[in-house]
Scaffold this active site. Structure first.
Site, PDB file in Angstrom:
ATOM      1  N   PRO A   2       0.831  -1.216   0.000  1.00 20.33           N
ATOM      2  CG  PRO A   2      -0.762  -1.569   1.650  1.00 20.33           C
ATOM      3  CD  PRO A   2       0.563  -2.067   1.157  1.00 20.33           C
ATOM      4  CD  GLU A   3       3.861   2.353  -3.701  1.00 21.53           C
ATOM      5  OE1 GLU A   3       3.774   3.333  -4.458  1.00 21.53           O
ATOM      6  OE2 GLU A   3       4.542   1.353  -3.980  1.00 21.53           O
ATOM      7  CE  LYS A  54       5.381   4.462   0.395  1.00 22.34           C
ATOM      8  NZ  LYS A  54       6.511   3.521   0.324  1.00 22.34           N
ATOM      9  CG  ASN A 176       9.639  -0.579  -4.587  1.00 22.91           C
ATOM     10  OD1 ASN A 176      10.629   0.096  -4.832  1.00 22.91           O
ATOM     11  ND2 ASN A 176       9.582  -1.413  -3.569  1.00 22.91           N
TER      12      ASN A 176
END
Length: 314
Positions: A2-3, A54, A176
């Protein structure tokens, strides 16, 4: 993992599902979790959420007259690799629900659960955002942009752009999969120096495409020539050179086709008997007759004779 976007959606989920719900009792933590206990208990409270980069802040707000009287409590969550929130019946809890908030027993009892399969997620008491994180890319874009451009001299921008995008001091919420998607869509070489990619933004206004616009594409602000000019400014193109129209053009214009009889004729050989015969192009010139006998010339039925009438070979 999760971002930023996933935590933003998680905050929307909590606010939507918990709107109108009244929670009560203690906050339960699973015994296998290594995160801190949540010392909160109230007979009636509401839950709201706010995401930033985040991180997600969960606020427990006691209702007026709730017992025991106490101040609101805030928790800050970082989801790790598999963290998420789910709302489920209290008697059918989802697996790996490591923190649970229960609704009041007046109706069907539900539980808001923080579910984390791999247990890399974390929560902290107090509600303070983690120090050192920059502004949120989604909710604080202008501050985020200014923070990057003001600090381009930092040594973090000496690294390749693919590494600099993971620095949460400047790109809070980027991870990422987002950095890979960003560089691919903007066609930026991932190992290009970060400062080289970003420094041109200092000379551009907010909202301009800038150097990160896809290469080879046309600008969206560019209008066609006809759209820029008014009707009075438009000038018709000059007509092409006059050429004999083809059959298709004549048919389209309603003109009669030009027949063989209408085509201009040159001087006929039969009009001047004394004129020497003109050899046809591409054919071998015929030798003049040297005797009274020669091979008769083959003449097509439709082709008029080239010899004048009233003459003979002898």
């Amino acid at each position: 993992m999760p971002e930023g976007p996933e935590l933003h959606l998680a905050s929307h989920f909590v606010n939507k599902e918990c709107r109108g719900l009244v929670f009560s009792g203690c906050v339960e933590k699973s015994p296998v979790s290594r995160n801190p206990e949540v010392p909160f208990e109230s007979s009636a409270y509401h839950i709201s959420a706010l995401a930033r980069g985040k991180e997600l802040r969960l606020t427990l707000s006691p209702l007026p007259g709730a017992q025991p009287p106490r101040e609101p409590l805030a928790l800050v969550f970082r989801f790790g690799m598999t963290g998420s929130f789910q709302l489920a019946p209290s008697d059918v809890l989802p697996p790996h629900a490591h923190l649970r908030f229960y609704t009041a027993p007046s109706g069907p009892r539900l539980a808001l659960c923080f579910v984390d399969i791999r247990r890399f997620g974390h929560w902290e008491l107090g509600g303070e955002w983690q120090p050192g994180r920059g502004p949120c890319v989604l909710l604080e874009y202008e501050q985020f942009r200014e923070n990057v451009l003001r600090n381009l001299a930092d040594k973090a921008f000496d690294r390749p752009i693919c590494e600099a995008l993971l620095d949460q001091r400047f790109f809070n919420g980027i991870g990422n999969y987002l950095r890979a998607e960003i560089l691919h869509r903007l066609r930026i070489p991932p190992f290009e120096k970060a400062r080289t990619v970003l420094e041109a933004l200092q000379q551009r206004r907010l909202g301009d495409p800038g150097p990160l616009a896809p290469k080879g594409g046309k600008s969206r602000k560019k209008k066609s020539k006809g759209a820029r000019q008014g009707p009075e400014d438009r000038v018709e193109d000059p007509p092409p050179p006059n050429k004999s129209p083809s059959k298709t053009r004549r048919a389209r214009r309603g003109l009669p086709e030009q027949t063989t009889a209408q085509q201009p004729k040159g001087p006929s050989l039969q009009q001047d008997p004394e004129a020497p015969p003109v050899p046809e192009k591409g054919k071998r010139r015929r030798r003049p007759a040297t005797s009274g006998h020669h091979r008769p010339q083959k003449v097509k039925a439709d082709t008029p004779s080239l010899e004048p009438e009233g003459t003979s070979a002898s």
